[in-house]
Design a protein around this motif. Sequence first.
Motif, PDB file in Angstrom:
ATOM      1  N   LEU A 575       0.830  -1.205   0.000  1.00 15.54           N
ATOM      2  CA  LEU A 575       0.000   0.000   0.000  1.00 15.54           C
ATOM      3  C   LEU A 575       0.867   1.258   0.000  1.00 15.54           C
ATOM      4  O   LEU A 575       0.676   2.177  -0.814  1.00 15.54           O
ATOM      5  CB  LEU A 575      -0.926  -0.014   1.213  1.00 15.54           C
ATOM      6  CG  LEU A 575      -1.783   1.235   1.428  1.00 15.54           C
ATOM      7  CD1 LEU A 575      -2.788   1.401   0.293  1.00 15.54           C
ATOM      8  CD2 LEU A 575      -2.502   1.167   2.782  1.00 15.54           C
ATOM      9  N   ARG A 576       1.842   1.317   0.874  1.00 18.70           N
ATOM     10  CA  ARG A 576       2.676   2.518   0.980  1.00 18.70           C
ATOM     11  C   ARG A 576       3.554   2.687  -0.266  1.00 18.70           C
ATOM     12  O   ARG A 576       3.715   3.795  -0.785  1.00 18.70           O
ATOM     13  CB  ARG A 576       3.536   2.439   2.243  1.00 18.70           C
ATOM     14  CG  ARG A 576       4.417   3.650   2.481  1.00 18.70           C
ATOM     15  CD  ARG A 576       5.005   3.632   3.875  1.00 18.70           C
ATOM     16  NE  ARG A 576       3.982   3.836   4.884  1.00 18.70           N
ATOM     17  CZ  ARG A 576       3.546   5.039   5.281  1.00 18.70           C
ATOM     18  NH1 ARG A 576       4.027   6.151   4.717  1.00 18.70           N
ATOM     19  NH2 ARG A 576       2.626   5.147   6.219  1.00 18.70           N
ATOM     20  N   GLU A 577       4.101   1.569  -0.784  1.00 21.88           N
ATOM     21  CA  GLU A 577       4.969   1.651  -1.953  1.00 21.88           C
ATOM     22  C   GLU A 577       4.189   2.097  -3.187  1.00 21.88           C
ATOM     23  O   GLU A 577       4.673   2.923  -3.984  1.00 21.88           O
ATOM     24  CB  GLU A 577       5.603   0.283  -2.194  1.00 21.88           C
ATOM     25  CG  GLU A 577       6.649   0.245  -3.285  1.00 21.88           C
ATOM     26  CD  GLU A 577       7.954   0.889  -2.882  1.00 21.88           C
ATOM     27  OE1 GLU A 577       8.812   1.090  -3.770  1.00 21.88           O
ATOM     28  OE2 GLU A 577       8.120   1.197  -1.673  1.00 21.88           O
ATOM     29  N   ALA A 578       2.968   1.564  -3.354  1.00 23.06           N
ATOM     30  CA  ALA A 578       2.163   1.931  -4.525  1.00 23.06           C
ATOM     31  C   ALA A 578       1.742   3.387  -4.470  1.00 23.06           C
ATOM     32  O   ALA A 578       1.779   4.109  -5.497  1.00 23.06           O
ATOM     33  CB  ALA A 578       0.940   1.019  -4.618  1.00 23.06           C
ATOM     34  N   CYS A 579       1.352   3.859  -3.278  1.00 25.79           N
ATOM     35  CA  CYS A 579       0.928   5.254  -3.165  1.00 25.79           C
ATOM     36  C   CYS A 579       2.113   6.199  -3.373  1.00 25.79           C
ATOM     37  O   CYS A 579       1.982   7.272  -4.006  1.00 25.79           O
ATOM     38  CB  CYS A 579       0.287   5.500  -1.797  1.00 25.79           C
ATOM     39  SG  CYS A 579      -1.342   4.726  -1.613  1.00 25.79           S
ATOM     40  N   ALA A 580       3.272   5.814  -2.864  1.00 23.45           N
ATOM     41  CA  ALA A 580       4.463   6.642  -3.062  1.00 23.45           C
ATOM     42  C   ALA A 580       4.825   6.722  -4.551  1.00 23.45           C
ATOM     43  O   ALA A 580       5.236   7.788  -5.053  1.00 23.45           O
ATOM     44  CB  ALA A 580       5.626   6.084  -2.246  1.00 23.45           C
ATOM     45  N   GLN A 581       4.681   5.595  -5.272  1.00 21.50           N
ATOM     46  CA  GLN A 581       5.001   5.596  -6.697  1.00 21.50           C
ATOM     47  C   GLN A 581       4.023   6.462  -7.487  1.00 21.50           C
ATOM     48  O   GLN A 581       4.419   7.209  -8.401  1.00 21.50           O
ATOM     49  CB  GLN A 581       4.969   4.164  -7.225  1.00 21.50           C
ATOM     50  CG  GLN A 581       5.364   4.035  -8.683  1.00 21.50           C
ATOM     51  CD  GLN A 581       6.779   4.539  -8.944  1.00 21.50           C
ATOM     52  OE1 GLN A 581       7.730   4.028  -8.361  1.00 21.50           O
ATOM     53  NE2 GLN A 581       6.923   5.551  -9.800  1.00 21.50           N
ATOM     54  N   LEU A 582       2.717   6.366  -7.123  1.00 18.31           N
ATOM     55  CA  LEU A 582       1.749   7.208  -7.823  1.00 18.31           C
ATOM     56  C   LEU A 582       2.045   8.686  -7.572  1.00 18.31           C
ATOM     57  O   LEU A 582       1.941   9.519  -8.494  1.00 18.31           O
ATOM     58  CB  LEU A 582       0.326   6.862  -7.357  1.00 18.31           C
ATOM     59  CG  LEU A 582      -0.788   7.718  -7.974  1.00 18.31           C
ATOM     60  CD1 LEU A 582      -0.811   7.568  -9.502  1.00 18.31           C
ATOM     61  CD2 LEU A 582      -2.142   7.351  -7.388  1.00 18.31           C
ATOM     62  N   ALA A 583       2.423   9.025  -6.332  1.00 16.65           N
ATOM     63  CA  ALA A 583       2.769  10.418  -6.025  1.00 16.65           C
ATOM     64  C   ALA A 583       3.968  10.876  -6.859  1.00 16.65           C
ATOM     65  O   ALA A 583       4.009  12.025  -7.345  1.00 16.65           O
ATOM     66  CB  ALA A 583       3.068  10.565  -4.541  1.00 16.65           C
ATOM     67  N   GLU A 584       4.941  10.004  -7.066  1.00 22.10           N
ATOM     68  CA  GLU A 584       6.099  10.353  -7.877  1.00 22.10           C
ATOM     69  C   GLU A 584       5.693  10.549  -9.329  1.00 22.10           C
ATOM     70  O   GLU A 584       6.155  11.498  -9.990  1.00 22.10           O
ATOM     71  CB  GLU A 584       7.152   9.250  -7.760  1.00 22.10           C
ATOM     72  CG  GLU A 584       8.423   9.528  -8.561  1.00 22.10           C
ATOM     73  CD  GLU A 584       9.439   8.409  -8.431  1.00 22.10           C
ATOM     74  OE1 GLU A 584      10.323   8.310  -9.312  1.00 22.10           O
ATOM     75  OE2 GLU A 584       9.328   7.613  -7.457  1.00 22.10           O
ATOM     76  N   TRP A 585       4.827   9.665  -9.860  1.00 22.43           N
ATOM     77  CA  TRP A 585       4.366   9.832 -11.240  1.00 22.43           C
ATOM     78  C   TRP A 585       3.634  11.154 -11.429  1.00 22.43           C
ATOM     79  O   TRP A 585       3.853  11.866 -12.413  1.00 22.43           O
ATOM     80  CB  TRP A 585       3.439   8.680 -11.628  1.00 22.43           C
ATOM     81  CG  TRP A 585       4.164   7.400 -11.959  1.00 22.43           C
ATOM     82  CD1 TRP A 585       5.406   7.271 -12.470  1.00 22.43           C
ATOM     83  CD2 TRP A 585       3.643   6.080 -11.802  1.00 22.43           C
ATOM     84  NE1 TRP A 585       5.719   5.945 -12.642  1.00 22.43           N
ATOM     85  CE2 TRP A 585       4.646   5.183 -12.243  1.00 22.43           C
ATOM     86  CE3 TRP A 585       2.443   5.551 -11.337  1.00 22.43           C
ATOM     87  CZ2 TRP A 585       4.475   3.804 -12.221  1.00 22.43           C
ATOM     88  CZ3 TRP A 585       2.262   4.177 -11.325  1.00 22.43           C
ATOM     89  CH2 TRP A 585       3.276   3.305 -11.760  1.00 22.43           C
ATOM     90  N   ARG A 586       2.783  11.453 -10.503  1.00 23.36           N
ATOM     91  CA  ARG A 586       1.985  12.681 -10.622  1.00 23.36           C
ATOM     92  C   ARG A 586       2.886  13.907 -10.536  1.00 23.36           C
ATOM     93  O   ARG A 586       2.610  14.942 -11.135  1.00 23.36           O
ATOM     94  CB  ARG A 586       0.903  12.724  -9.555  1.00 23.36           C
ATOM     95  CG  ARG A 586      -0.157  11.629  -9.742  1.00 23.36           C
ATOM     96  CD  ARG A 586      -1.268  11.750  -8.696  1.00 23.36           C
ATOM     97  NE  ARG A 586      -2.008  12.993  -8.853  1.00 23.36           N
ATOM     98  CZ  ARG A 586      -2.982  13.196  -9.736  1.00 23.36           C
ATOM     99  NH1 ARG A 586      -3.337  12.229 -10.570  1.00 23.36           N
ATOM    100  NH2 ARG A 586      -3.608  14.368  -9.801  1.00 23.36           N
ATOM    101  N   ALA A 587       3.974  13.778  -9.773  1.00 25.19           N
ATOM    102  CA  ALA A 587       4.888  14.915  -9.651  1.00 25.19           C
ATOM    103  C   ALA A 587       5.724  15.092 -10.909  1.00 25.19           C
ATOM    104  O   ALA A 587       6.056  16.236 -11.297  1.00 25.19           O
ATOM    105  CB  ALA A 587       5.791  14.717  -8.437  1.00 25.19           C
ATOM    106  N   THR A 588       6.092  13.995 -11.563  1.00 27.12           N
ATOM    107  CA  THR A 588       6.968  14.073 -12.734  1.00 27.12           C
ATOM    108  C   THR A 588       6.201  14.141 -14.053  1.00 27.12           C
ATOM    109  O   THR A 588       6.656  14.784 -15.005  1.00 27.12           O
ATOM    110  CB  THR A 588       7.918  12.869 -12.757  1.00 27.12           C
ATOM    111  OG1 THR A 588       7.144  11.659 -12.767  1.00 27.12           O
ATOM    112  CG2 THR A 588       8.827  12.889 -11.545  1.00 27.12           C
ATOM    113  N   LEU A 589       5.076  13.484 -14.153  1.00 23.55           N
ATOM    114  CA  LEU A 589       4.337  13.408 -15.411  1.00 23.55           C
ATOM    115  C   LEU A 589       3.180  14.387 -15.478  1.00 23.55           C
ATOM    116  O   LEU A 589       2.636  14.637 -16.565  1.00 23.55           O
ATOM    117  CB  LEU A 589       3.806  11.988 -15.628  1.00 23.55           C
ATOM    118  CG  LEU A 589       4.864  10.877 -15.713  1.00 23.55           C
ATOM    119  CD1 LEU A 589       4.188   9.515 -15.869  1.00 23.55           C
ATOM    120  CD2 LEU A 589       5.810  11.129 -16.878  1.00 23.55           C
TER     121      LEU A 589
END
Length: 785
Positions: A575-589
């Motif tokens: 849960l934490r890893e997936a949410c962190a990855q989505l936050a990174e995508w939203r920040a970069t993409l």
Amino acid sequence: MRGSDDTPGPPPRDRTLTVLLIVGLAALAAVLGWLAWREPQDVLLGNAGGTVIAACATAACYRVSRLATERPVSSFWRLWAGSAAALLVSTLSSTVAAIRGDADMPPYEAASNVLSLVLAMIAFRHVPITSRSRLDWVRMLLDGAAVIVAGSVFFGYVVLRTVPGGTPLATRVAAGVVGICCLLGLVIFSRAAMSSAGRVDPLALGILAFEPVVGLATVLAFLIGNDLSVTLMSYLGYPLVGLGMSLAAYRQGRVVNVPPRHLRWSFADPLQFLSVAVTAVLVIMVSARDLDLRGRAVIVGAVLIAAIIVARQLLSLRENNRALRGIRRQQAELERLALTDNLTGLANRTGFLLELTERLDAGRPATAMFIDVDDFKMVNDTLGPAAADQLLRQIAQRLQDSVGGDECVARLGGDEFAVLLPTDRPTVAEAAATRFQTTVGRPVHTAEQQFLLHASVGIAVAETGETADEVLRNADIALYAAKESGKASWVRFEPRMRQDMTAHARLAGELHDAILGGQLRLLYQPVYDLVTGRMHGCEALVRWQHPERGFISPADFIPVAERSGLIVPLGAWVLREACAQLAEWRATLGADAVEAVNVNVAVRQLRESGFVDEVAAVLSDTGLQPRHLIIEVTESSVADGPQVTEALEALHEMGVRLALDDFGTGQSSLSLLRAFPVDVLKLDKSFVDGIADGADRGRLAVAAAVAQLVEYLQLKAVAEGIESQAQLERLRDMGYRYGQGYFMAKPLPPAECGTRMADAIWYGPPNSPVPVPVSPTRTETRPPG
């Protein structure tokens, strides 16, 4: 702990014992008649009655030894048959002496009498008089020594001095020895009659306890009696002793192989006080004979003081014995409580293991069955603990009523029961498992409603050398296999199951280290918009790259995680890893990033009281909104109970979207849609396979119905497992807007998945060629969490 409610009644009267008793009574009546109208010279006829009765007693005791199935009881009565045979020799010796005109007791008659008493006393080694500790043996020897000393003094000084002077010394000594043996036998017989551990009938023992009394009376009549008493006891002593043996054997035959009821009174305690009193009187008589009045007063006082002290000690011992009996009763009650389940009254785990251990130590066949009521937690959560306990009591009573006399049923805890079967035949055990499943499967009732339950059963046949813990553990392993096979079934343990369990335990330990050691990683399988061709979302899937074994499939480690409880920390990491990855995508993409990430959640996580707070904390820490997270659950998870339902409703109220995964494979899908706050339905891959060729009209009908249902309920539908262009087009024609599968994209590393998000269109709109090479058909295993 036995399962049968039918208490075995006394067996029918044995005809042989009845006939022998009747013959003995007739012989005694004949002797009494002969004594009333006898001719002085007819001594042979007078002694014949004793011989006949002794022969009947021998046959009766031997008959009982053959009827008894328990070895101690059989050995006891076999020795008594030998005692009766020695008594038979004594009657023949008495007859020979009477024919020869010898009025004294010949040595060979006294020897056979002593042999008869010795064999009878040896017989009582098969009746536990005490617990047989070293201290108990010392006490028993001291009691016997006290009786022998008191008897020796009594017969040596008082009785033998009053015997007529013409009586030979050998006759006196023989009679005295017989008398002492009778006293000792009286103590032993009476103690045995009140034994609480023996298997011989106490009433039969009580009858036998009167045998030494008759013998003692005969000896006293012979030594100090008048002519009438000598005549009566000479001709009635042996018949009365033999008849008592026959009567005791007849009584034992009436209750043979039936648990005895024990007596509470013994001749031993009065005899101890009597021994002290007799000894004190004799000491006074001997010591004070030649003294003056003052000397006699001193002797009398000293002896009385000693006697009072001894009596006081005996009374203290008696009180101690009473206290000890109370302690033993309390100990027995504590043992009962320690071995019994408070709710059902059945044996508990400790009692079951003790029973199984006793059977294994005795080398008898045994099979353990582990019974678990399926889905009982749902009943408990729905009705509450009180009603659930009522159901458990009903199930326990049914199991108790259905077991046989040599079977033992126990409650191990919760909704788990166990049954011990006296067999090592697999076919018999399997038939019993079916019988107990039927027993549990009958409707059970509470105050409000009726339930139909079912049970899974694990069977373990005890092998040579196995301990009770090992057998029960094997049954538990088999039960788990039965649960895995779909519940409401039974499985018999096989050695390979233990190896599988060991492998699972090893894998669980390695998975624990993998969670902490960074061996896990997430891949993301895109979810596409089937109309626009853009990536709409993605599903997080956990993978494990073992440093030594290499890639380990989720199909191997996810079940281990669920069984061991590691699914909770594993799910938290995902849960934490997936949410962190989505936050990174939203920040970069930016706007090219998908709006939400799908995370599978196991039912074990939903049961955790802090799961909702954990989700809120992860969203807060990663800067995501609740709409950015889609939690996928299965239909079985939703139906797990009110605790899970409350957690899902709280997540929905928070704004987290909920997806019902593998839709269509459960048993209550439509009812769940009405009760469950669902946002997304994911059509199971089994309905997508073969949908393009139209050969399976059932799949087409279900897929089309789900599409219409989703449109009517204004939900989102995602088709899983798309593996061909034809499947994609057929689903799109049915109205499915979203889909995922190996045809569009396999699970991708985060960087590659982000790259595909940035592509405006991954495959073309309707009727446009798809630039993605067709991947080979695969079945994707998505772990819950």
